[in-house]
Design an enzyme around this catalytic site. Sequence first.
Site, PDB file in Angstrom:
ATOM      1  N   THR A 127       0.860  -1.103  -0.009  1.00 34.09           N
ATOM      2  CA  THR A 127       0.033  -0.153   0.048  1.00 34.09           C
ATOM      3  C   THR A 127       0.928   1.225   0.055  1.00 34.09           C
ATOM      4  O   THR A 127       1.897   1.426   0.637  1.00 34.09           O
ATOM      5  CB  THR A 127      -0.985  -0.067   1.165  1.00 34.09           C
ATOM      6  OG1 THR A 127      -1.543   1.621   1.294  1.00 34.09           O
ATOM      7  CG2 THR A 127      -0.528  -0.164   2.632  1.00 34.09           C
ATOM      8  N   ASP A 129       0.021   3.791   1.234  1.00 42.51           N
ATOM      9  CA  ASP A 129      -0.418   4.434   2.626  1.00 42.51           C
ATOM     10  C   ASP A 129       0.694   4.033   3.714  1.00 42.51           C
ATOM     11  O   ASP A 129       0.588   4.907   4.680  1.00 42.51           O
ATOM     12  CB  ASP A 129      -1.861   4.258   2.896  1.00 42.51           C
ATOM     13  CG  ASP A 129      -2.944   4.464   1.979  1.00 42.51           C
ATOM     14  OD1 ASP A 129      -2.502   5.321   0.934  1.00 42.51           O
ATOM     15  OD2 ASP A 129      -3.938   3.803   2.064  1.00 42.51           O
ATOM     16  N   ARG A 173      -5.143   7.883   3.066  1.00 46.11           N
ATOM     17  CA  ARG A 173      -6.276   7.513   3.883  1.00 46.11           C
ATOM     18  C   ARG A 173      -6.192   7.959   5.358  1.00 46.11           C
ATOM     19  O   ARG A 173      -5.918   9.296   5.435  1.00 46.11           O
ATOM     20  CB  ARG A 173      -6.618   5.990   4.031  1.00 46.11           C
ATOM     21  CG  ARG A 173      -7.682   5.590   3.376  1.00 46.11           C
ATOM     22  CD  ARG A 173      -7.817   3.933   3.788  1.00 46.11           C
ATOM     23  NE  ARG A 173      -8.156   3.347   2.340  1.00 46.11           N
ATOM     24  CZ  ARG A 173      -8.926   3.391   1.680  1.00 46.11           C
ATOM     25  NH1 ARG A 173      -9.938   4.222   1.732  1.00 46.11           N
ATOM     26  NH2 ARG A 173      -8.943   2.525   0.383  1.00 46.11           N
ATOM     27  N   GLN A 276      -0.001   9.556  -7.350  1.00 42.88           N
ATOM     28  CA  GLN A 276       1.013   9.118  -6.281  1.00 42.88           C
ATOM     29  C   GLN A 276       0.943   7.485  -6.719  1.00 42.88           C
ATOM     30  O   GLN A 276       1.823   6.723  -5.687  1.00 42.88           O
ATOM     31  CB  GLN A 276       0.474   9.466  -5.118  1.00 42.88           C
ATOM     32  CG  GLN A 276       0.520  10.965  -4.876  1.00 42.88           C
ATOM     33  CD  GLN A 276      -0.693  11.388  -3.594  1.00 42.88           C
ATOM     34  OE1 GLN A 276      -0.063  11.377  -2.580  1.00 42.88           O
ATOM     35  NE2 GLN A 276      -1.885  11.596  -3.993  1.00 42.88           N
ATOM     36  N   ARG A 277       0.192   7.015  -7.345  1.00 43.01           N
ATOM     37  CA  ARG A 277       0.105   5.440  -7.255  1.00 43.01           C
ATOM     38  C   ARG A 277       0.394   4.949  -8.645  1.00 43.01           C
ATOM     39  O   ARG A 277       0.420   3.780  -9.066  1.00 43.01           O
ATOM     40  CB  ARG A 277      -1.334   5.060  -7.207  1.00 43.01           C
ATOM     41  CG  ARG A 277      -1.852   5.023  -5.763  1.00 43.01           C
ATOM     42  CD  ARG A 277      -2.728   3.872  -5.353  1.00 43.01           C
ATOM     43  NE  ARG A 277      -3.821   3.408  -6.261  1.00 43.01           N
ATOM     44  CZ  ARG A 277      -5.103   3.320  -5.986  1.00 43.01           C
ATOM     45  NH1 ARG A 277      -5.684   4.060  -5.074  1.00 43.01           N
ATOM     46  NH2 ARG A 277      -5.784   3.019  -6.939  1.00 43.01           N
TER      47      ARG A 277
HETATM   48  O1  F6P Z   1      -5.081   2.862  -0.048  1.00 46.05           O
HETATM   49  C1  F6P Z   1      -4.514   3.531  -1.384  1.00 46.05           C
HETATM   50  C2  F6P Z   1      -5.230   4.758  -1.855  1.00 46.05           C
HETATM   51  O2  F6P Z   1      -4.700   5.434  -2.967  1.00 46.05           O
HETATM   52  C3  F6P Z   1      -5.783   5.598  -0.526  1.00 46.05           C
HETATM   53  O3  F6P Z   1      -4.464   6.632  -0.190  1.00 46.05           O
HETATM   54  C4  F6P Z   1      -6.890   6.434  -1.195  1.00 46.05           C
HETATM   55  O4  F6P Z   1      -7.486   7.065  -0.261  1.00 46.05           O
HETATM   56  C5  F6P Z   1      -7.340   5.194  -1.986  1.00 46.05           C
HETATM   57  O5  F6P Z   1      -6.525   4.475  -2.131  1.00 46.05           O
HETATM   58  C6  F6P Z   1      -8.262   5.743  -3.148  1.00 46.05           C
HETATM   59  O6  F6P Z   1      -8.963   4.834  -3.659  1.00 46.05           O
HETATM   60  P1  F6P Z   1      -9.335   4.366  -5.089  1.00 46.05           P
HETATM   61  O7  F6P Z   1      -8.335   4.050  -6.168  1.00 46.05           O
HETATM   62  O8  F6P Z   1     -10.525   3.563  -4.876  1.00 46.05           O
HETATM   63  O9  F6P Z   1      -9.946   5.881  -5.393  1.00 46.05           O
END
Ligand code: F6P
Length: 344
Positions: A127, A129, A173, A276-277
């Site tokens: 994660t 997070d 989160r 960020q992901r």
């Molecule tokens: O848990 C990883 C995360 O990127 C959190 O930081 C964020 O709140 C959430 O997932 C966003 O989720 P989604 O991709 O479902 O919008």
Amino acid sequence: METIGVLTGGGDCPGLNAVIRAVVRKALQNNVKVLGIKNGWKGLIDNDTIDLNMDSVSGILPKGGTILGTSRTNPYKNKPDVEKVIATYKKLGLSALIAIGGEDTLGVSNKLIKENKGLNIVGCPKTIDNDLSGTDFTFGFDTAVNIATEAIDRLHSTAESHHRIMVVEVMGRHAGWIALHSGIASGADDILIPEVKIDLDEVCEILKKRHARGKGFSIVVVAEGAEFKAGQVVTKEEKLDSFGHVRLGGIGEILAEEIEKRTKFETRVTVLGHIQRGGTPTAFDRVIATRFGIKAMELVLAKKFGYMASLQGTEVKEVPIEVAVGTLKTVDMKFYDLAKTFFG
Ligand code: F6P
């Protein structure tokens, strides 16, 4: 020949492919066949799998995302789905399952283990997070912090040119790890995290003092899960995912408006969001993800089920999955106090 399954669940993050590659390489060296389960738990509900071999994992190490796909499917939302997960596991003749995920995916793993229906599960902590207990770091976090840091560095120069306050909203989160690390790394003038309620008077005081000493610009990093004093979590929409999490986001905009109103300094907001992901993992994440994948496979080979790979100091060890999902790992206040040295 023994067959195991591997799945990636929950929000994606850089490093997932590095884990998959490590699992497959280690498995094949030990004469174990690997089935990739598509889209997290959904793949076990729908019996949707692909064979993983040397070719399928070749060249994936630096790639972001996951070659298996992911979803936030929670089989416990619909009891018959749990039975389908168990039935598919048996039908595929799996001897073990490696679940790569965060709190939710490992939470489902933990419940399945407790059901005692013959599923042998090993976990891998993922994660951005970094909020999983039982491990010092999750993979994906370092990449997210680096992306946020680079973005904040860029915001510094435009903030300075325009004599503005820049509010930067980062993910994480209900834990402030990304905000704290990227804020310290980029020299932010204030960092607001979910672990400490936002006191607007204090925030504005810090910014005014900075301006009074001749600094005509400031950077405020705010975690998406931060809350105002005596306030509510600010949500974009009151929508819950299948694990019951509210979708966060929007605090940056409200904060920027309040700061401008109270200080009269021109203020802008940047929400970094899913940037960020995405993209390629940092070298740190590639290495730690690789080590986690190898460890997960070693646990499978040793038939040590119910455990998760974990980073403890510089060592990769194992912890029971239930330890990882028991409590959320939030920011240590000693660390936040250190960051405060640089506020203002
Ligand atoms: O848990 C990883 C995360 O990127 C959190 O930081 C964020 O709140 C959430 O997932 C966003 O989720 P989604 O991709 O479902 O919008």
